[in-house]
Design a protein around this motif. Structure first.
Motif, PDB file in Angstrom:
ATOM      1  N   ASN A 187      35.843  40.151  38.537  1.00  0.00           N
ATOM      2  CA  ASN A 187      36.024  41.104  37.446  1.00  0.00           C
ATOM      3  C   ASN A 187      37.249  40.648  36.661  1.00  0.00           C
ATOM      4  O   ASN A 187      37.806  39.592  36.956  1.00  0.00           O
ATOM      5  CB  ASN A 187      36.136  42.555  37.958  1.00  0.00           C
ATOM      6  CG  ASN A 187      37.379  42.779  38.808  1.00  0.00           C
ATOM      7  OD1 ASN A 187      38.445  42.238  38.532  1.00  0.00           O
ATOM      8  ND2 ASN A 187      37.233  43.572  39.861  1.00  0.00           N
ATOM      9  N   ARG A 188      37.693  41.421  35.676  1.00  0.00           N
ATOM     10  CA  ARG A 188      38.748  40.859  34.808  1.00  0.00           C
ATOM     11  C   ARG A 188      40.079  40.678  35.531  1.00  0.00           C
ATOM     12  O   ARG A 188      40.892  39.869  35.112  1.00  0.00           O
ATOM     13  CB  ARG A 188      38.903  41.651  33.517  1.00  0.00           C
ATOM     14  CG  ARG A 188      39.427  43.029  33.651  1.00  0.00           C
ATOM     15  CD  ARG A 188      39.175  43.875  32.403  1.00  0.00           C
ATOM     16  NE  ARG A 188      39.510  45.264  32.718  1.00  0.00           N
ATOM     17  CZ  ARG A 188      40.662  45.820  32.438  1.00  0.00           C
ATOM     18  NH1 ARG A 188      41.594  45.132  31.824  1.00  0.00           N
ATOM     19  NH2 ARG A 188      40.908  47.079  32.763  1.00  0.00           N
ATOM     20  N   ASN A 189      40.305  41.405  36.622  1.00  0.00           N
ATOM     21  CA  ASN A 189      41.529  41.204  37.408  1.00  0.00           C
ATOM     22  C   ASN A 189      41.357  40.177  38.524  1.00  0.00           C
ATOM     23  O   ASN A 189      42.318  39.793  39.173  1.00  0.00           O
ATOM     24  CB  ASN A 189      42.014  42.527  38.009  1.00  0.00           C
ATOM     25  CG  ASN A 189      42.416  43.506  36.930  1.00  0.00           C
ATOM     26  OD1 ASN A 189      43.001  43.105  35.922  1.00  0.00           O
ATOM     27  ND2 ASN A 189      42.074  44.774  37.110  1.00  0.00           N
ATOM     28  N   PHE A 190      40.115  39.810  38.756  1.00  0.00           N
ATOM     29  CA  PHE A 190      39.798  38.835  39.819  1.00  0.00           C
ATOM     30  C   PHE A 190      38.923  37.731  39.232  1.00  0.00           C
ATOM     31  O   PHE A 190      37.744  37.637  39.526  1.00  0.00           O
ATOM     32  CB  PHE A 190      39.054  39.527  40.980  1.00  0.00           C
ATOM     33  CG  PHE A 190      39.928  40.368  41.853  1.00  0.00           C
ATOM     34  CD1 PHE A 190      40.354  39.925  43.099  1.00  0.00           C
ATOM     35  CD2 PHE A 190      40.347  41.628  41.431  1.00  0.00           C
ATOM     36  CE1 PHE A 190      41.169  40.704  43.909  1.00  0.00           C
ATOM     37  CE2 PHE A 190      41.161  42.417  42.230  1.00  0.00           C
ATOM     38  CZ  PHE A 190      41.581  41.956  43.475  1.00  0.00           C
ATOM     39  N   TYR A 199      36.867  35.450  45.048  1.00  0.00           N
ATOM     40  CA  TYR A 199      37.707  35.544  43.846  1.00  0.00           C
ATOM     41  C   TYR A 199      39.068  36.119  44.241  1.00  0.00           C
ATOM     42  O   TYR A 199      39.151  37.065  45.008  1.00  0.00           O
ATOM     43  CB  TYR A 199      37.032  36.425  42.784  1.00  0.00           C
ATOM     44  CG  TYR A 199      35.738  35.811  42.293  1.00  0.00           C
ATOM     45  CD1 TYR A 199      35.718  34.978  41.184  1.00  0.00           C
ATOM     46  CD2 TYR A 199      34.541  36.032  42.989  1.00  0.00           C
ATOM     47  CE1 TYR A 199      34.537  34.383  40.752  1.00  0.00           C
ATOM     48  CE2 TYR A 199      33.353  35.434  42.571  1.00  0.00           C
ATOM     49  CZ  TYR A 199      33.360  34.613  41.453  1.00  0.00           C
ATOM     50  OH  TYR A 199      32.190  34.015  41.052  1.00  0.00           O
ATOM     51  N   VAL A 200      40.118  35.493  43.705  1.00  0.00           N
ATOM     52  CA  VAL A 200      41.488  35.879  44.048  1.00  0.00           C
ATOM     53  C   VAL A 200      42.063  36.701  42.896  1.00  0.00           C
ATOM     54  O   VAL A 200      41.791  36.412  41.727  1.00  0.00           O
ATOM     55  CB  VAL A 200      42.375  34.621  44.248  1.00  0.00           C
ATOM     56  CG1 VAL A 200      43.750  35.004  44.797  1.00  0.00           C
ATOM     57  CG2 VAL A 200      41.701  33.624  45.171  1.00  0.00           C
ATOM     58  N   PHE A 204      47.960  37.038  41.955  1.00  0.00           N
ATOM     59  CA  PHE A 204      48.393  36.653  43.306  1.00  0.00           C
ATOM     60  C   PHE A 204      49.390  35.485  43.250  1.00  0.00           C
ATOM     61  O   PHE A 204      50.268  35.365  44.094  1.00  0.00           O
ATOM     62  CB  PHE A 204      47.184  36.288  44.181  1.00  0.00           C
ATOM     63  CG  PHE A 204      47.552  36.056  45.633  1.00  0.00           C
ATOM     64  CD1 PHE A 204      47.882  37.131  46.451  1.00  0.00           C
ATOM     65  CD2 PHE A 204      47.611  34.777  46.161  1.00  0.00           C
ATOM     66  CE1 PHE A 204      48.247  36.931  47.773  1.00  0.00           C
ATOM     67  CE2 PHE A 204      47.980  34.571  47.488  1.00  0.00           C
ATOM     68  CZ  PHE A 204      48.288  35.655  48.299  1.00  0.00           C
ATOM     69  N   ASN A 205      49.259  34.642  42.220  1.00  0.00           N
ATOM     70  CA  ASN A 205      50.216  33.524  42.081  1.00  0.00           C
ATOM     71  C   ASN A 205      51.654  34.039  42.003  1.00  0.00           C
ATOM     72  O   ASN A 205      52.572  33.426  42.534  1.00  0.00           O
ATOM     73  CB  ASN A 205      49.872  32.651  40.865  1.00  0.00           C
ATOM     74  CG  ASN A 205      49.936  33.399  39.546  1.00  0.00           C
ATOM     75  OD1 ASN A 205      49.833  34.626  39.496  1.00  0.00           O
ATOM     76  ND2 ASN A 205      50.103  32.677  38.462  1.00  0.00           N
ATOM     77  N   SER A 299      43.661  26.886  47.089  1.00  0.00           N
ATOM     78  CA  SER A 299      42.493  27.745  46.903  1.00  0.00           C
ATOM     79  C   SER A 299      42.898  29.119  46.367  1.00  0.00           C
ATOM     80  O   SER A 299      42.264  29.660  45.459  1.00  0.00           O
ATOM     81  CB  SER A 299      41.771  27.887  48.247  1.00  0.00           C
ATOM     82  OG  SER A 299      40.687  28.759  48.145  1.00  0.00           O
ATOM     83  N   LEU A 300      44.000  29.667  46.907  1.00  0.00           N
ATOM     84  CA  LEU A 300      44.457  30.997  46.482  1.00  0.00           C
ATOM     85  C   LEU A 300      45.059  30.968  45.075  1.00  0.00           C
ATOM     86  O   LEU A 300      45.273  32.016  44.471  1.00  0.00           O
ATOM     87  CB  LEU A 300      45.471  31.553  47.487  1.00  0.00           C
ATOM     88  CG  LEU A 300      44.874  31.892  48.872  1.00  0.00           C
ATOM     89  CD1 LEU A 300      45.965  32.204  49.866  1.00  0.00           C
ATOM     90  CD2 LEU A 300      43.879  33.047  48.768  1.00  0.00           C
TER      91      LEU A 300
END
Length: 447
Positions: A187-190, A199-200, A204-205, A299-300
């Motif tokens: 979704n737009r946040n993921f 999907y992260v 999260f970065n 990956s994250l």
């Protein structure tokens, strides 16, 4: 002018250990700096080379060091050896082909953030001896990091923690995803895609950066390998260039160099090349990892990072390593200044028993005095040589003094990273040594 390597890869590859001598060299466009050549053109004993490499690789496959591999060697910008061995997996279904794409793991460090950093040094936008906190502002608030220089960081002399397992922040005790960090639908946040159906969270970065910013620094300054800063570099490069990190690399280096498959997230790019699988992941993907970065931290970050995440073919790797060998010059274009390349590929802190260059790995200090079993890499490489290895079983090395580029690609983490025979059998330096021996033998014949 873009100079792509028009090579009909599909016309030849080697299955298992059976070797096929090429009868006609494959020609590159005129003016390209990587030409197809042969062992014979350099008066090398091809029977000696083939016999010995066959023996090492066959032994490696038999001992589950890897299901398959490929080796490319270029001398003076001429590819004199490029062969594939074995299969993608131990079921022997898909033979390794010369245009296969590999997950390069930590080789990413010297072919992703590093060329960008060198260019920014050339342009005066980064200074190796200024505190890194000049550019990465959060470090100004941390007393133990405030004065660390970029030179110390790149030479692994800063005392930074070697690794942080960010995956543990995203999983519950039972191994299931924490919904606030990982989802199975976008979704737009993921929108940062880590895998087929993982999907992260986009931000999260920032959590990763905060944890790195607060991480402990050792009090004594000595050689300690750390990949943490390489997770920060893409963001820093984007800030300094005003362009997304991967786009900057693509436009400044990979495209103009003619690297056809090189980059991040190959699964999204519809290449006709096969992508070699890595590990059957039991940590969070719970299936075979193929076409998505193996390294969990990269990956994250959605697969685009500075510590891992690059994929490419042996041919692509040969191009950029040749550019380094030629002091930043390729195909008549100066990508990086010669002085900067020399500075980055030189040992920085020999008095501290630290062999490293800036980002680049280097031979052990006094490497030529060791036997193959105790050297790194082969004892015959020159002190000016440099390269890097990757966790997935990859290895690249360039030797300007001998004008040699050596590339070894494998998926030693298949089916599990517990396979450590590639190290125990010392396969990569042993193959590298064969080429130095072959050149020595041809010199002796001349005399």
């Amino acid at each position: 002018m873009r100079n792509y390597l028009f090579i009909l890869f599909g016309l030849f590859y080697v299955v298992g250990s059976a070797q096929v001598e090429r009868t006609t060299p494959l020609l590159l466009p005129v003016g390209s700096s990587l030409q197809e050549s042969s062992l014979k053109a350099y008066a090398l004993d091809s029977a000696f080379v083939y016999r010995n490499i066959d023996s090492i690789i066959t032994n490696g496959i038999k001992n589950n060091a890897f299901p398959g591999a490929q080796v490319l060697v270029a001398k003076e910008g001429n590819i004199i050896f490029h062969h594939a061995y074995g299969f993608h997996t131990y079921d022997s279904i898909q033979p390794v082909a010369l245009n296969d794409i590999y997950d390069l793991a930590s080789v990413t460090k010297i072919l992703g953030p590093l060329p960008a950093i060198m260019k920014l040094v050339d342009e005066g936008k980064l200074d190796l001896d200024e505190p890194f906190s000049t550019y990465w502002k959060p470090w100004k608030r941390h007393k133990d990091k405030r004065n660390i220089t970029l030179r110390e960081i790149l030479a692994h002399q800063a005392g930074l923690a070697p690794y942080i397992v960010f995956l543990s922040k995203t999983l519950k005790n039972n191994g299931r995803f924490k919904n606030r960090f990982l989802r199975t639908k976008a979704n737009r946040n993921f929108s940062n895609r880590a895998f087929d159906d993982i999907y992260v969270k986009n931000r999260f970065n920032r959590k990763m950066y905060r944890i790195i910013n607060r991480s402990e620094v050792a009090a004594d300054k000595k050689y300690k390998y750390s990949g943490l800063s390489f997770l920060i570099f893409p963001e820093l490069i984007a800030q300094l260039t005003g362009m997304p990190y991967e786009q900057y690399l693509e436009e400044q280096f990979y495209k103009p160099l003619g690297m056809k498959t090189f980059g991040f997230l190959p699964s999204t790019k519809n290449f006709s090349n096969n992508i070699v699988p890595t590990e059957i992941d039991t940590l969070y993907r719970h299936t075979l990892t193929q076409g998505w970065v193996h390294d969990e931290n990269a990956s994250l970050l959605g697969g685009i990072s500075g510590n891992a995440g690059l994929f490419g073919t042996a041919q692509d790797l040969a191009i950029i390593m040749q550019m380094y060998v030629q002091g930043g010059l390729f195909n008549g274009k100066q990508y990086l200044s010669k002085n900067t390349v020399q500075e980055f590929t030189s040992v920085q802190y020999p008095a501290n028993d630290n062999r490293r260059g800036l980002g680049f790995d280097k031979p052990y200090l006094k490497n030529d005095q060791f036997t193959l079993a105790n050297a790194y890499p082969a004892p015959e490489v020159s002190a000016t040589s440099f390269g890097h290895s990757g966790f997935t079983g990859t290895f690249v090395w360039a030797d300007p003094e001998h004008q040699l580029v050596y590339i070894f690609l494998s998926n030693r983490v298949f089916p599990t990273r517990e396979n450590r025979n590639i190290y125990d059998l010392n396969i990569r330096p042993a193959i590298q040594q064969i080429f130095y021996s072959a050149f020595d033998r041809s010199k002796q014949h001349d005399h």
